[in-house]
Write an enzyme that holds these catalytic residues in place. Structure first.
Site, PDB file in Angstrom:
ATOM      1  N   LYS A 176      15.811 -28.307 114.644  1.00  0.00           N
ATOM      2  CA  LYS A 176      16.615 -28.040 113.447  1.00  0.00           C
ATOM      3  C   LYS A 176      15.705 -27.482 112.360  1.00  0.00           C
ATOM      4  CE  LYS A 176      17.995 -29.971 109.692  1.00  0.00           C
ATOM      5  NZ  LYS A 176      18.045 -28.745 108.868  1.00  0.00           N
ATOM      6  N   GLU A 251       5.211 -35.708 108.650  1.00  0.00           N
ATOM      7  CA  GLU A 251       4.218 -35.080 107.762  1.00  0.00           C
ATOM      8  C   GLU A 251       4.928 -34.801 106.454  1.00  0.00           C
ATOM      9  OE1 GLU A 251       2.955 -32.658 105.633  1.00  0.00           O
ATOM     10  OE2 GLU A 251       2.129 -31.158 107.017  1.00  0.00           O
ATOM     11  N   CYS A 285       1.912 -27.714 101.837  1.00  0.00           N
ATOM     12  CA  CYS A 285       1.707 -29.163 101.782  1.00  0.00           C
ATOM     13  C   CYS A 285       0.256 -29.523 101.491  1.00  0.00           C
ATOM     14  CB  CYS A 285       2.177 -29.823 103.072  1.00  0.00           C
ATOM     15  SG  CYS A 285       1.514 -29.062 104.550  1.00  0.00           S
ATOM     16  N   GLU A 386       4.105 -34.560  94.007  1.00  0.00           N
ATOM     17  CA  GLU A 386       4.011 -33.226  94.607  1.00  0.00           C
ATOM     18  C   GLU A 386       4.999 -32.300  93.886  1.00  0.00           C
ATOM     19  OE1 GLU A 386       5.502 -32.653  98.668  1.00  0.00           O
ATOM     20  OE2 GLU A 386       3.576 -31.739  99.134  1.00  0.00           O
TER      21      GLU A 386
END
Ligand code: TXE
Length: 493
Positions: A176, A251, A285, A386
């Site tokens: 997906k 992750e 990331c 983040e």
């Protein structure tokens, strides 16, 4: 895509069962580039059931590793053939520059070649149990049905880190992609089918994670979930999977320090601090979003960063002159802008950027200028959370111990960089920092052959390298007695 069916379930390309479509937007100009089938929950359930039935039927898991390895190499060849077409889709979908998209596809090719090579040589282990009549073997078997959920920043690249080892291990899967960026994955799955992936082994659905999530993850037919995305979603998936005791690898991004000592090489440091945070407009990331710099050089270093940040050419990724593209969507830009407001209100000093570009040619896209906040400290949310945008925060240190403390002072632990010309200090630093990847006098590079993943809330499990394959394998011990005899434990019978 654009009329062709986009969902692959049990070897059959189909439209969404309710006819639903999603429009895919080019973030460089707001135009609709494609409409794709939007799977329903029922479609997602059917995809998992197809992967389950194919796995349980057993032929794929029993396929000799040499054949599976050859398939991965054929996929790599076809990716090279279609590189330009897929790179264009990636740029249309994500906004990243075409140069970056081409590098991504090259990396995808390397991942398939790497795992094609690795599965072919992975050996079982024979254990000496001290009895010559016993043959004891530790073998690796496919873990089963895998659900592979990828994000929008490196759509096909992140997906390849999952699909290549899953195929190599002999698993079946449901992929997906992010609903924001499905185009390259759809093209890839068609290509994988052409390469000869058997029917039902690789299934594809796309659509909203919030809608499809439970069908894909709250599902006892699933043996392993590999997820890359945000911390909040990773938490939900881990909780849901725990109900079924399903193995999960996640992750979840990072808040990565880039630590510069006063003795570091000036030119490469300035250059790589900039690249480390502003490449792909910070939507990486492992972006080096926290500059942690020795006090004695900080003012000059930041002044040079500001000068160069203002020269970065932000523009449409299809334009060869652009050095970085837009943010992935209007919604994401709104989130980044909110972080800029937050930084200002927290007392950080905005020294460049913080706004959209003034060029009217970019007005329809979700562009944002490279942004630097000086005078930051550990209490600020822009230092801890983040932002996933082109925002660099600057913190200063005096002692090495302080640099280590700052570098580790984050709930994340994905990656970090250290710059120094003192080898002993470099070695102390790389060992002291608690992140899954540490670069010493470099930043941002990786290889398919070395593990990637996070400490702390950056996740668990590893992708790439040999561990990235073993995630998709169960380990079985086979104890074979070639001369069976009674155990003679119960002597009274
Ligand atoms: O990610 P989500 P979003 C970070 C980054 C970003 C934030 C949110 O900080 O601003 O996450 O981004 C699917 N069950 N990263 O909201 O939602 C979703 O459809 C199952 C870091 O875009 O985590 C998509 O395919 N799946 C990151 C994928 O999860 C679900 C890269 C990621 O989307 C789901 C991207 C559910 N309940 C964002 N909800 C990195 N680690 O590199 C969503 N999804």
């Amino acid at each position: 895509m654009n009329g062709d069916p986009d969902l692959l379930i049990g070897g059959e390309w189909i439209h969404a069962s309710d006819g639903g479509l999603r429009q895919i937007v080019n973030p460089a100009d707001g135009s609709v580039v494609a409409s794709v089938d939007e799977a329903t929950t029922e479609d997602a359930r059917r995809a998992v059931a197809a992967a389950r039935a194919t796995f349980d039927e057993g032929a794929w898991a029993a396929t000799p590793v040499a054949e599976r390895a050859a398939l991965l190499l054929r996929i790599a060849d076809l990716l090279e053939r279609d590189k330009e077409q897929i790179a264009h889709l990636e740029t249309l979908d994500t906004g990243k520059t075409l140069v970056e998209s081409r590098i991504d596809i090259d990396d995808v090719v390397s991942v398939f070649r790497y795992y094609g090579g690795l599965v072919a040589v992975q050996a079982d282990r024979v254990v000496d149990v001290g009895d010559p009549t016993v043959i004891s073997r530790v073998v690796r078997e496919p873990i089963g049905v895998c659900v592979l959920i990828a994000p929008w920043n490196y759509p096909l690249l992140q997906m390849s880190w999952k699909i290549a080892p899953a195929l190599g291990a002999g698993c079946t899967m449901v992929a997906k992609p992010s609903e924001v960026t499905p185009l390259s994955t759809i093209a890839f799955v068609r290509l994988a089918e052409e390469a000869g992936v058997p029917s039902g082994v690789l299934n594809l659905v796309q659509g909203s994670g919030a809608v499809l999530g439970s069908a894909l993850t709250d599902n006892s037919d699933v043996d392993f979930i590999s997820f890359t995305g945000g911390l909040a979603t990773g938490r939900i998936i881990s909780e849901v999977a725990a109900e079924h005791v399903t193995k999960v690898a996640v992750e979840l991004g990072g808040k990565n320090p880039h630590i510069v000592f006063a003795d570091a090489d000036w030119e490469s440091s300035v250059d790589q601090v900039l690249t480390g945070v502003f490449l792909h407009s910070g939507q990486v990331c492992s972006a080096g979003t926290r500059l942690i710099i020795e006090e004695s050089i900080a003012d000059d270093f930041v002044a040079e960063l500001v000068r160069r940040a203002e020269l970065i050419r932000v523009g449409n990724g299809m334009d060869a002159a652009s050095e970085t593209g837009p943010l992935v969507s209007e919604q994401h830009r709104a989130k980044v802008e909110a972080y800029v407001e937050l930084g200002i209100s927290e007392g950080a000093k905005l020294v460049t950027g913080g706004v959209r570009p003034s060029d009217p040619a970019l007005a329809a896209g979700s562009f944002f200028l490279p942004t630097i906040f000086d005078n930051c400290d550990r209490s600020m949310r822009i230092v801890q959370e983040e932002t996933f945008g082109p925002i660099l925060t600057v913190e200063r240190f005096v002692t090495e111990a302080e640099a280590i403390r700052l570098g580790n002072d984050t709930e994340y632990g994905l990656a970090g960089g250290v710059r120094t010309t003192d080898p002993a200090r470099g070695e102390r630093m790389v060992r002291a920092l608690r992140h899954g990847t540490i670069w010493l006098n470099d930043f941002g590079y990786y290889t398919a052959a070395a593990e990637w993943g996070g400490f702390k809330k950056s996740g668990n499990g590893r992708e790439l390298g040999p561990t990235g394959l073993t995630e998709y394998q169960e380990i079985k011990h086979i104890w074979h007695n070639t001369a069976p005899k009674p155990a003679e434990w119960f002597k009274g019978v």
